[in-house]
Each structure stands twice: as C-alpha cells, then as structure tokens.
Design an enzyme around this catalytic site. Structure first.
Site, short mmCIF file in Angstrom:
data_model
loop_
_atom_site.label_atom_id
_atom_site.label_comp_id
_atom_site.label_asym_id
_atom_site.label_seq_id
_atom_site.Cartn_x
_atom_site.Cartn_y
_atom_site.Cartn_z
N ASN A 92 0.86 -1.18 0.00
CA ASN A 92 0.00 0.00 0.00
C ASN A 92 0.90 1.23 0.00
OD1 ASN A 92 -1.80 2.04 0.48
ND2 ASN A 92 -2.29 1.43 2.58
N LYS A 141 0.03 4.26 -0.34
CA LYS A 141 -0.63 5.46 0.21
C LYS A 141 -0.38 6.65 -0.72
CE LYS A 141 -0.16 3.41 4.74
NZ LYS A 141 -0.14 3.56 6.17
N HIS A 146 -9.65 1.46 4.83
CA HIS A 146 -8.39 1.70 5.55
C HIS A 146 -8.63 2.72 6.66
CE1 HIS A 146 -4.28 2.84 6.44
NE2 HIS A 146 -3.90 1.73 5.82
N GLU A 205 -6.98 5.12 7.65
CA GLU A 205 -6.71 6.52 7.27
C GLU A 205 -7.90 7.12 6.52
OE1 GLU A 205 -2.98 5.74 5.33
OE2 GLU A 205 -2.04 5.34 7.28
N GLU A 246 -5.78 -4.53 10.69
CA GLU A 246 -4.75 -3.51 10.90
C GLU A 246 -5.08 -2.66 12.13
OE1 GLU A 246 -2.59 -2.48 6.95
OE2 GLU A 246 -4.33 -1.19 7.16
N GLY A 304 2.36 2.40 10.82
CA GLY A 304 3.41 3.40 10.68
C GLY A 304 4.15 3.74 11.96
N SER A 349 3.13 -2.01 10.50
CA SER A 349 4.57 -2.10 10.79
C SER A 349 5.18 -3.45 10.43
CB SER A 349 4.84 -1.74 12.26
OG SER A 349 4.47 -0.40 12.51
P1 PGA Z 1 2.62 0.41 7.71
O1 PGA Z 1 1.18 0.64 7.09
O2 PGA Z 1 3.14 -0.88 7.13
O3 PGA Z 1 3.43 1.59 7.27
O4 PGA Z 1 2.48 0.33 9.19
C1 PGA Z 1 0.30 -0.41 6.88
C2 PGA Z 1 -0.99 0.13 6.30
O5 PGA Z 1 -1.42 1.21 6.69
O6 PGA Z 1 -1.60 -0.51 5.41
#
Ligand code: PGA
Length: 220
Positions: A16, A18, A97, A99, A146, A152, A183
């Site tokens: 992903n 983003k 997601h 976000e 998640e 992150g 992560s």
């Molecule tokens: P990350 O993000 O691997 O940077 O923690 C995962 C995600 O948001 O899909």
C-alpha cells in the site's frame, strides 16, 4: 508463470503506497523489483496512487489494486474515481483503511456502498478492519486486520494476537483470507505469515523501499 488473480498463492503480499511516489520513482522501484516479482511464487499486489495505475499496468509482472473507489458510478462526481475506471487497470481495491476512516470520515454505510461498487465492477475488495468488532460488509472475501496503533509506528501487533483476530473473523463469517497489516518489515513478516490463520500481509511504509520489500517477499 500464468498469474491468475482469482487463485491466490499463499501468502498474499500487498503493498500500500498510500499518497507516496511520483512516476519516476515508481519506474525505478519497478526496475529494482522486477527480478523478485517475476520469479516469486507468492502473490504480490501493488496498490499505487490512482495517478500511477495506468503506467504500472503496462508491466505484465504486476498485479494491481487501487487504494479507494467511488461509492458512485460514472457521472458528475467531481474528484471521484469509479469502479469502471479502476477496472481498466486494476483487479483489487482497498476499502475501509483506517486513514480513510479517520481523515475522510468514511463510515460503515459509505464503506458498504464502496464494497457493493467494487463487486459490481468485478473488483476484489480488500476490506480493512481495525479490530474483531469492525463491521464487514456482505460480499467481502479478503480482510486485512490492521490495528490503528500499529500503523506506521514501528510497533507491530503480536503474531499470536493477530492470529486470534484472524481466527475470530473467519469464525464469524465465510471469509477465508485474512491478512495482517501494521509495521510489517522484512524482519517480522515471517512471524505473521507462519501463523495458521494469517494468509498474508498488507505492507505500507516498508513497501516503498524496493530492497526491503523484496526481502519481505522472500521472507514471507
Ligand atoms: P505500515 O502501514 O506498514 O506503514 O504500518 C500499513 C498500512 O497502513 O496498510
């Protein structure tokens, strides 16, 4: 190797990106990843920003997903990208997601509409849940667990707990594919993919770096 997107060779590894990457960066990422992508037996899906879908689709070694989908079809919906447009280039779509939920106020009703749109256009939704109680719309076949605090932050969920959540999701539905995200790195990926009920990973930050992501694919 013939890549049949409907048959997922385990484990499933989704990148992903983003809101990262410009055209040039994406091309050099691809250049560096080419060998890994062409030789791996694992299913790797890249979800770039909309702007990069059409150019990345030219590469036959890539399976693509979008990061979002309009809840509406073709029409006067300024700024939206609809299912038919996504389907020209991609097979999958991330929906729900955290976000999107946090910054764009996407709620259960809207996400249900998005899943329906994806299905209408024969796109495979990868539905993100933040915990075992997150509502999962009808028709979802792939779920990514998640936990928000793990995204992150460099602090991943424990593989045992992630496996428990995956098991719960499967027990409560017909879903057979549950991924873990948050992560994930080359170092910890195998601790998740070796768990009985975790069928793959959704990788954010670590997917942007081709050498780290190649290592993730190798170790998964
Ligand atoms: P990350 O993000 O691997 O940077 O923690 C995962 C995600 O948001 O899909």
């Amino acid at each position: 190797m013939v890549r049949n997107s409907f048959y997922h060779m385990a484990p499933l590894i989704i990148a992903n990106w983003k809101s990262h990457m410009l055209e040039k960066q994406a091309q050099s990422w691809l250049e560096e990843m080419k060998n890994t992508l062409e030789t791996t037996q694992k299913t790797v899906i890249v979800c770039p920003p909309f702007t990069l879908l059409s150019s990345l689709a030219l590469d036959a070694s890539l399976l693509l997903g979008a990061q979002d989908i309009s809840p509406y079809g073709m029409g006067s919906y300024t700024g939206e990208v609809n299912g038919a447009q996504i389907k020209e280039f991609a097979t999958y779509v991330l929906i729900g997601h955290s976000e999107r939920r946090q910054y764009f106020k996407e709620d259960d009703a809207l996400l249900t509409q998005k899943v329906a749109m994806a299905k209408e256009h024969d796109l495979i939704p990868v539905f993100c849940v933040q915990g075992r109680d997150t509502m999962i719309p009808e028709g979802v076949e792939i779920v990514a667990y998640e936990p928000i605090w793990a995204i992150g932050t460099g602090k991943a969920e424990s593989p045992e707990e992630a496996n428990e959540v995956a098991l719960d999701v499967k027990a409560k539905s017909d879903i057979k594919t549950v991924l873990y995200g948050g992560s994930v790195t080359a170092k910890n990926v195998a601790s998740f993919t070796t768990m009985h009920d975790i069928n793959g990973v959704l990788v954010g930050g670590a997917s942007l770096d081709p050498s780290e992501f190649s290592q993730i694919i190798q170790n998964a």
